[in-house]
Design a protein around this motif. Structure first.
Motif, PDB file in Angstrom:
ATOM      1  N   SER B 621      10.537   2.816   2.175  1.00 50.14           N
ATOM      2  CA  SER B 621      10.213   1.592   2.921  1.00 50.14           C
ATOM      3  C   SER B 621       9.459   0.636   2.012  1.00 50.14           C
ATOM      4  O   SER B 621       8.415   0.089   2.360  1.00 50.14           O
ATOM      5  CB  SER B 621       9.353   1.865   4.161  1.00 50.14           C
ATOM      6  OG  SER B 621       9.730   3.025   4.799  1.00 50.14           O
ATOM      7  N   TRP B 622       9.961   0.504   0.834  1.00 56.18           N
ATOM      8  CA  TRP B 622       9.233  -0.243  -0.195  1.00 56.18           C
ATOM      9  C   TRP B 622       9.243  -1.736   0.096  1.00 56.18           C
ATOM     10  O   TRP B 622      10.274  -2.331   0.359  1.00 56.18           O
ATOM     11  CB  TRP B 622       9.860   0.029  -1.575  1.00 56.18           C
ATOM     12  CG  TRP B 622       8.983  -0.528  -2.668  1.00 56.18           C
ATOM     13  CD1 TRP B 622       9.210  -1.617  -3.435  1.00 56.18           C
ATOM     14  CD2 TRP B 622       7.727  -0.021  -3.054  1.00 56.18           C
ATOM     15  NE1 TRP B 622       8.182  -1.829  -4.292  1.00 56.18           N
ATOM     16  CE2 TRP B 622       7.235  -0.860  -4.081  1.00 56.18           C
ATOM     17  CE3 TRP B 622       6.939   1.070  -2.647  1.00 56.18           C
ATOM     18  CZ2 TRP B 622       6.002  -0.647  -4.706  1.00 56.18           C
ATOM     19  CZ3 TRP B 622       5.726   1.267  -3.286  1.00 56.18           C
ATOM     20  CH2 TRP B 622       5.264   0.419  -4.292  1.00 56.18           C
ATOM     21  N   GLN B 623       8.043  -2.286   0.110  1.00 55.24           N
ATOM     22  CA  GLN B 623       7.951  -3.731   0.279  1.00 55.24           C
ATOM     23  C   GLN B 623       8.080  -4.379  -1.086  1.00 55.24           C
ATOM     24  O   GLN B 623       7.519  -3.916  -2.070  1.00 55.24           O
ATOM     25  CB  GLN B 623       6.610  -4.112   0.915  1.00 55.24           C
ATOM     26  CG  GLN B 623       6.414  -3.542   2.310  1.00 55.24           C
ATOM     27  CD  GLN B 623       7.530  -3.932   3.257  1.00 55.24           C
ATOM     28  OE1 GLN B 623       7.866  -5.104   3.372  1.00 55.24           O
ATOM     29  NE2 GLN B 623       8.123  -2.945   3.911  1.00 55.24           N
ATOM     30  N   HIS B 624       8.786  -5.450  -1.103  1.00 57.08           N
ATOM     31  CA  HIS B 624       9.038  -6.106  -2.369  1.00 57.08           C
ATOM     32  C   HIS B 624       7.754  -6.710  -2.941  1.00 57.08           C
ATOM     33  O   HIS B 624       7.054  -7.447  -2.265  1.00 57.08           O
ATOM     34  CB  HIS B 624      10.080  -7.211  -2.151  1.00 57.08           C
ATOM     35  CG  HIS B 624      10.430  -7.928  -3.417  1.00 57.08           C
ATOM     36  ND1 HIS B 624      10.948  -7.289  -4.497  1.00 57.08           N
ATOM     37  CD2 HIS B 624      10.315  -9.222  -3.763  1.00 57.08           C
ATOM     38  CE1 HIS B 624      11.162  -8.169  -5.464  1.00 57.08           C
ATOM     39  NE2 HIS B 624      10.780  -9.354  -5.046  1.00 57.08           N
ATOM     40  N   SER B 696      10.311  -1.839  -7.141  1.00 58.30           N
ATOM     41  CA  SER B 696      10.380  -3.272  -6.891  1.00 58.30           C
ATOM     42  C   SER B 696      11.641  -3.876  -7.480  1.00 58.30           C
ATOM     43  O   SER B 696      12.251  -4.771  -6.881  1.00 58.30           O
ATOM     44  CB  SER B 696       9.158  -3.985  -7.479  1.00 58.30           C
ATOM     45  OG  SER B 696       8.027  -3.588  -6.745  1.00 58.30           O
ATOM     46  N   THR B 699      14.416  -2.963  -5.237  1.00 54.96           N
ATOM     47  CA  THR B 699      14.307  -3.731  -3.995  1.00 54.96           C
ATOM     48  C   THR B 699      14.842  -5.150  -4.194  1.00 54.96           C
ATOM     49  O   THR B 699      15.561  -5.690  -3.336  1.00 54.96           O
ATOM     50  CB  THR B 699      12.838  -3.797  -3.538  1.00 54.96           C
ATOM     51  OG1 THR B 699      12.336  -2.475  -3.475  1.00 54.96           O
ATOM     52  CG2 THR B 699      12.720  -4.446  -2.164  1.00 54.96           C
TER      53      THR B 699
END
Lengths: 304, 722
Positions: B621-624, B696, B699
């Protein structure tokens, strides 16, 4: 063949096929189906064979006597056979031949017609019968009446007498029909068409009609509650409500929104009358089941 | 486990089978389906009876449904069955005596334990019973099975008619069942079959009493026997005859059959008659002054007549009717049909005159008395809403010049519902509106829009051609969909009494096949505001979301049925649908571009890499966050990032210009860089900063892909498409 001879011919034919020649019912109605001889007698297991002429009123069909085909008051010839015999169609075609309409000369077609009367809570399947393209009869196997399932099934034949007469007499205008020699249909009914059209479309007292509808509806429900079970007078009230609704409709006093409501109210009465009639006949032990004459059981059960 | 095998029996001979169900006139629209069903049931019946046959066919008319099977085996094949029971270990105890399991198995198979034998299977020794069932005569098995299969025939609307309480489209009056010359006696719906039939109702054979039963001598001669009784049982034969008859009469009438309804009316006649006989009739020229559509409706809807047109395509005062009897008095029959049509046309004339006394704009007020739906008020209110919406649509498109035309057309669009003509011919709604608007002196654009706003009336019908027509057609449908959704009346299952699916399909077609571009979410939001102004319901964002799901579902149906789009491709595109990309035509373009690319050979390998990246990003659930190039450890990372930087703007530009094929081609260039990335580095580096930086990067790439479609929905080649 004059108009009255047509009626006599049909009487003669259906009498010879064991029908009781009952009479028109003395209350305004939109179709012969409303006559208790059809609506009530179709209910329950008792056999029934009847034929009668029925004057019908359809206020919205009035044309001030100016349209050659449309009338607000006209005649149906109605035949009800219960249980529906296996040779219903053959009998019907024979009745046409009896009128002098030789089925072998004409093109007779049975075209699908799913009949429904929302006010009577009734529906059935059958046909409109066309003679050389002209609809002359509604032919219906009732499936439900007053929302009760039919067992046995009644078959209803409704002849459009004016249409048939116009064909037989080769006239293009209903008012030119010979009722009997020297007397035209127009002489008997044209003035009536004019006056009733004016009344139905222009002058009927809306308030009176609405009040009458409301009060007769109430009366109907009260009669059904009566300790003696006054089903027959109650059903008269139901018929009258239906007629007042039709006049209100012609008078333009019913919006489309109200329409469904009025129809629902009449249907409610019809259902209650039907149920009460069934219960009453049941309590009486369905007397016609044992009746010997004029409906011999052997003939009723006669198959093809 | 049951194994069956048919044994060869040398002496079997074969006979034709005939099943004729004689009825009263079945509705013509039921017949084609009924005969298909009967053929399918016949096949099931013979299979179940273990009877081989050469060929099955069904023929029939409205008075008879007929199953004809050629070459039915007269003797059922014998059946050898080996039924496997419990394993030997469970069937006999230590003393070698049969256990309850063995006894139970024998009992269930109707044999004694002594009759059981063993069989070696891969799982060990098992108890089996070998059964041998002798074949019975076809006559016997058919007679016992047939009624059950006939009972499976169903119709859209069926009725009861006798004490059996059976239901059929119309009463069954006889059944003829023959195997070769032998009559099979069965009972169905209270009718006992025999070996007799009835011919055409109105055909008199010399020396015979019409209406009399006629014996059938052999199933094999059924069709020829029937033709001698005045019945062409084969619908194809009737069709050919009707086609040639009407062509001859058209020539005789110095015209040709109007092609618009020719097929439909011919088909109706094919099923309406037992022996066709077309006649040519005429009507008075004065009626030609009626609008063509009125003339054609009078002929078609009420009478089933075919109309005739001249060389220039204009209607002639003539018609062709298909009657059911070549033996009647044709002059009399023709005259009768002419008289009926003439009365109809007089009525139409009367309506036209009456209707013209009140122009459309004066009829709008009367729509107060016409209900749209009891939960949604009157037609007048609906008209006000679509007037509002069409005006807004014109303005939004920057076509202020059309606002007035659109709103005028909307105002008058439903006024023809109050005319006598539409009361008589409901299918002329819109058509009469256009006609009367023209006669009332409305601008031509207004008339045209009124006439076009019911288009498309059916799935592949024509679309409106004028912009006001398109906008009005959309507004009318948007209003119906939004308002019914607000009051909770949504289509469910196969039920759609309000025709909302059809409305949405029409909307999809107009908004994607025609030139104007409107954001469909904006349109529905506007509609809901208009409804709120009228006090109809409390539509809000949820309504729009639900409506959009419904619209997209129809869009996918459209893409699937007319463009052959794959479900996974459509899913991939609709998943990333946002408010900004709510242009239906645009969604379809994306889908089409994507479908092209997924079929390219280099697409599949790219997907492997992409999906891997997508899964990792999704799992974390990686946030950019911004990628930091200084944290790259490997060339593969740098190369991927530099490619990303190089391509990103181009992809974004392509998407903005709706050049989806171009954007997708650019994405294809990622293939080798992604592959090298994964072979060179592990995302899960022990150093959290390096790990986060790699996440990142992935993503960023994932997001870029998502600007076009959610590629993770795509199924790999060769997989079944659902």
């Amino acid at each position: 063949m004059t108009f009255q001879e047509i009626i006599l011919s049909l009487h003669e034919f259906w009498k010879s096929h064991d029908c009781i020649l009952t009479q028109p019912y003395d209350t305004e109605k939109g179709a012969g189906t409303f006559n208790p001889a059809t609506f009530l007698r179709a209910i329950g297991p008792e056999p029934w064979r009847a034929a009668y002429i029925e004057p019908c009123r359809r206020p919205t069909d009035g044309r001030y006597g100016e349209n050659p085909n449309r009338l607000q008051h006209y005649f149906q010839y109605q035949v009800v056979l219960k249980p529906a015999p296996a040779d219903s169609q053959d009998l019907y075609l024979q009745s046409l031949a009896h009128l002098g309409l030789d089925p072998f000369q004409h093109d007779i077609q049975f075209l699908q017609d799913d009949w429904e009367s929302p006010t009577l809570g009734a529906w059935g399947l059958g046909w409109e019968v066309r003679l050389d393209g002209m609809e002359i009869t509604q032919f219906t196997y009732f499936q439900e009446v007053g929302s009760l399932e039919m067992d046995p099934v009644t078959v209803e034949l409704t002849y459009g007498l004016e249409r048939i007469a116009m064909y037989l007499q080769d006239v293009d205008n209903v008012y030119d029909l010979q009722w009997t020699e020297g007397v035209r249909y127009g002489e008997l009914y044209h003035e009536s068409e004019v006056q009733w059209s004016i009344y139905n479309f222009e002058t009927a007292d809306i308030n009176l009609l609405q009040t009458s509808f409301d009060r007769l509806e109430k009366e109907c429900l009260q009669l059904l509650e009566h300790s003696r079970g006054l089903v027959l007078p109650a059903y008269d009230c139901c018929m009258k409500c239906s007629h007042f609704f039709n006049v209100l409709d012609a008078r333009g006093a019913i919006s489309v929104a109200q329409r469904t409501g009025y129809i629902g109210r009449v249907r409610n009465l019809a259902r209650k009358c039907a149920k009460a009639y069934f219960d009453q006949r049941q309590n009486l032990g369905f007397p016609l089941l044992n009746m010997k004459e004029p409906i011999p059981a052997s003939k009723v059960r006669k198959k093809r | 486990m049951v194994k069956g095998s048919s044994s060869q029996q040398p002496k079997v001979t074969s006979l034709p089978l005939l099943v004729e169900i004689g009825t009263e006139e079945i509705p013509t629209t039921f017949l084609s389906q009924a005969l298909q069903d009967l053929a399918a049931l016949g096949q099931e019946l013979l299979d179940e009876c273990r009877l081989s046959y050469h060929e099955i066919r069904t023929v029939g008319t409205s008075r008879r449904l007929v199953l004809l099977v050629d070459g039915v085996q007269t003797q059922q094949s014998s059946l050898k069955q080996e039924i496997v029971g419990p394993p030997k270990s469970a069937a006999f105890d230590a003393a070698g005596l049969p256990t309850k399991a063995a006894q139970g198995f024998a009992k269930s198979q109707g044999v004694s334990v002594e009759q059981l034998t063993f069989k070696e299977t891969p799982k060990g020794l098992y108890l089996v019973v070998n059964k041998h069932e002798r074949g019975k005569s076809a006559k016997q098995v058919l007679a016992s099975s047939l009624p059950g299969y006939l009972a499976k025939l169903t119709f859209a609307k069926a009725m009861r008619w006798n004490a059996s309480q059976a239901k059929f489209a119309r009463p069954i009056r006889w059944m003829a069942v023959l195997l070769g010359p032998q009559v099979l006696k069965i009972e169905f719906a209270g009718i006992v079959s025999g070996g007799v039939t009835w011919g055409h109702r109105f055909y008199k054979r010399k020396g015979k009493n019409p209406g009399q039963a006629v014996p059938l001598t052999n199933a094999s001669t059924y069709i020829t026997t029937m033709s001698k009784l005045g019945v062409l049982v084969d619908p194809d034969e009737r069709r050919v005859l009707i086609q040639s008859q009407i062509a001859t009469l058209a020539t005789l009438g110095k015209g040709q059959i109007d092609p618009v309804h020719r097929e439909e009316l011919t088909e109706e006649a094919v099923w309406g008659v037992e022996y066709p006989h077309a006649i040519l009739g005429t009507f008075h020229k004065e009626f030609l002054a009626l609008p063509d559509r009125v003339l054609m409706s009078s002929m078609k809807e009420h009478q089933g007549f075919l109309s005739l047109v001249g060389k220039d395509g204009t209607l002639l005062p003539k018609f062709v009717a298909v009657t059911n009897t070549p033996w009647g008095n044709t002059t009399l029959i023709t005259k009768g049909n002419e008289r009926v049509l003439s009365a109809r046309l007089k009525d139409a004339q009367y309506f036209l005159q009456e209707d013209e006394n009140q122009p459309l704009h004066e009829r709008v007020a009367a729509l107060d008395g016409v209900m749209f739906h009891h939960k949604l008020g009157t037609m007048r209110q609906k008209v006000e809403r679509i007037q509002d919406l069409t005006g807004w649509m014109a303005m939004t498109l920057g076509r202020d010049d059309l606002k007035d035309v659109c709103q005028r057309a909307a105002l008058l669009s439903k006024a023809d519902l109050t005319t006598g003509m539409v009361g008589e011919f409901p299918n002329l709604q819109g058509v009469m509106g256009e006609e009367y608007a023209g006669r009332n002196g409305e601008r031509p654009e207004v008339s045209k829009a009124i006439g076009e706003h019911y288009l498309p009336r059916f799935p592949d019908d024509a679309l409106p051609t004028s912009l006001p027509g398109m906008l009005l057609a959309c507004a009318d449908r948007v209003d119906s969909i939004a308002s019914f959704f607000i009051v909770g009346m949504r289509p469910s299952g196969s039920e759609d009494p309000l025709g909302l699916r059809r409305a949405a399909y029409g909307l999809v077609r107009i908004m994607s096949e025609t030139v104007f571009k409107l954001n469909v979410v904006d349109v529905f939001e506007q509609m809901i505001q208009i409804l709120a102004k009228q006090g109809v319901g409390h539509g809000g964002p949820t309504t729009v979301t639900e409506v959009m799901e419904f619209i997209v579902e129809r869009l996918r149906f459209y893409g699937r049925s007319t463009m052959g789009l794959r479900d996974d491709v459509m899913e991939a595109v609709t998943r990333v649908r946002s408010k900004d990309s709510a242009d239906l035509g645009d969604l379809l373009s994306r889908m089409q571009a994507l479908q092209v690319i997924v079929n390219q050979p280099d697409f599949e390998p790219l997907m492997i890499g992409f999906k891997r990246a997508h899964r990792i990003v999704e799992k974390e659930s990686w946030q950019h966050v911004a990628v930091s190039p200084e944290r790259f450890q490997h060339d593969a990372e740098r190369q991927l990032f530099s490619l990303f930087n190089k391509v990103r703007q181009e992809v974004t530009d392509c998407v903005a210009n709706q050049e989806y094929a171009g954007a997708l081609q650019l994405l294809l260039t990622f293939k080798s860089a992604i592959d090298e990335f994964f072979s060179a580095v592990l995302v899960n580096d022990p150093d959290p900063l390096i790990r986060e930086n790699r996440l990142s990067l992935l993503t960023a790439i994932d997001h870029l892909f998502l600007t076009i479609a959610d590629f993770s929905c795509l199924q790999s080649a060769g997989a079944e498409m659902g």
